[in-house]
Scaffold this motif. Sequence first.
Motif, PDB file in Angstrom:
ATOM      1  N   TYR A  41       0.860  -1.183   0.000  1.00  0.00           N
ATOM      2  CA  TYR A  41       0.000   0.000   0.000  1.00  0.00           C
ATOM      3  C   TYR A  41       0.896   1.232   0.000  1.00  0.00           C
ATOM      4  O   TYR A  41       2.052   1.184   0.444  1.00  0.00           O
ATOM      5  N   PHE A  42       0.370   2.313  -0.533  1.00  0.00           N
ATOM      6  CA  PHE A  42       1.110   3.563  -0.556  1.00  0.00           C
ATOM      7  C   PHE A  42       0.870   4.338   0.735  1.00  0.00           C
ATOM      8  O   PHE A  42      -0.216   4.265   1.317  1.00  0.00           O
ATOM      9  N   GLU A  43       1.884   5.084   1.146  1.00  0.00           N
ATOM     10  CA  GLU A  43       1.781   5.899   2.356  1.00  0.00           C
ATOM     11  C   GLU A  43       0.516   6.759   2.287  1.00  0.00           C
ATOM     12  O   GLU A  43       0.218   7.361   1.260  1.00  0.00           O
ATOM     13  N   GLY A  44      -0.244   6.740   3.375  1.00  0.00           N
ATOM     14  CA  GLY A  44      -1.482   7.500   3.447  1.00  0.00           C
ATOM     15  C   GLY A  44      -2.727   6.680   3.162  1.00  0.00           C
ATOM     16  O   GLY A  44      -3.828   7.103   3.476  1.00  0.00           O
ATOM     17  N   LYS A  62      -3.998  -0.450   4.495  1.00  0.00           N
ATOM     18  CA  LYS A  62      -3.134  -0.929   5.582  1.00  0.00           C
ATOM     19  C   LYS A  62      -3.954  -1.753   6.578  1.00  0.00           C
ATOM     20  O   LYS A  62      -3.524  -2.828   7.004  1.00  0.00           O
ATOM     21  N   LYS A  63      -5.143  -1.275   6.938  1.00  0.00           N
ATOM     22  CA  LYS A  63      -5.990  -1.988   7.900  1.00  0.00           C
ATOM     23  C   LYS A  63      -6.400  -3.360   7.377  1.00  0.00           C
ATOM     24  O   LYS A  63      -6.426  -4.342   8.122  1.00  0.00           O
ATOM     25  N   CYS A 123      -5.596  -9.258   7.803  1.00  0.00           N
ATOM     26  CA  CYS A 123      -5.307 -10.521   7.108  1.00  0.00           C
ATOM     27  C   CYS A 123      -4.010 -11.173   7.584  1.00  0.00           C
ATOM     28  O   CYS A 123      -3.681 -12.271   7.148  1.00  0.00           O
ATOM     29  N   GLY A 124      -3.291 -10.511   8.488  1.00  0.00           N
ATOM     30  CA  GLY A 124      -2.086 -11.117   9.053  1.00  0.00           C
ATOM     31  C   GLY A 124      -0.787 -10.762   8.358  1.00  0.00           C
ATOM     32  O   GLY A 124       0.265 -11.337   8.674  1.00  0.00           O
ATOM     33  N   PHE A 125      -0.799  -9.825   7.421  1.00  0.00           N
ATOM     34  CA  PHE A 125       0.437  -9.432   6.730  1.00  0.00           C
ATOM     35  C   PHE A 125       1.379  -8.720   7.696  1.00  0.00           C
ATOM     36  O   PHE A 125       0.942  -8.012   8.610  1.00  0.00           O
ATOM     37  N   LYS A 126       2.670  -8.906   7.474  1.00  0.00           N
ATOM     38  CA  LYS A 126       3.723  -8.248   8.255  1.00  0.00           C
ATOM     39  C   LYS A 126       4.633  -7.480   7.300  1.00  0.00           C
ATOM     40  O   LYS A 126       4.853  -7.900   6.159  1.00  0.00           O
TER      41      LYS A 126
END
Length: 185
Positions: A131-134, A139-140, A145-148
Amino acid sequence: MVLQTDRLLLRKWESSDAADLYKYASDERVGPPAGWPPHKDEAYSRAIIRTVFAREEVYAICIKERGREVIGSIGLTLDGSPERPIGTNEAELGYWIGYPFWDKGIATEASMELLRHGFEDLNLSRVFCAYFEGNERSKKVQDKCGFKLHHINHMTRVVLLDEMRVEYVNVLTSEEWSRKFGSNL
């Protein structure tokens, strides 16, 4: 192939979906945060269906109670590029949802089903998602979904918008998926 959740139907795109695609992808709140310009007309949307959305593992998102109306798109990119390399048995998850359907858990629900499909049916070892900043909504979804965090690209070229952005690239492994969600879905 058709994938389903309690509320959603994920199906292949059809040329007849151009009006729905244009309806939601022409909204300036949708494309630019994800790195693409708003659609200018139905002909452009139809061309996107014939090209970008014709790839394997790209699905139209439909809410079952609304019939075949398309409200977004989700897909797994299985082939990398020099700019975005993807290893064997890896993929990149991408998604967007029409503005009227934001904050209803739809992107998360669709993403969880596509991740299940990727890890359990396609035997993927890792899935990346960025995702791009902002873009806090994206991001949520990735957090749920468990991404790191895998790495940050401080100067990512956004070709379709001719600009540079900060991009956060996240990853989820098959093992992490199984541990966290495998028996819950």
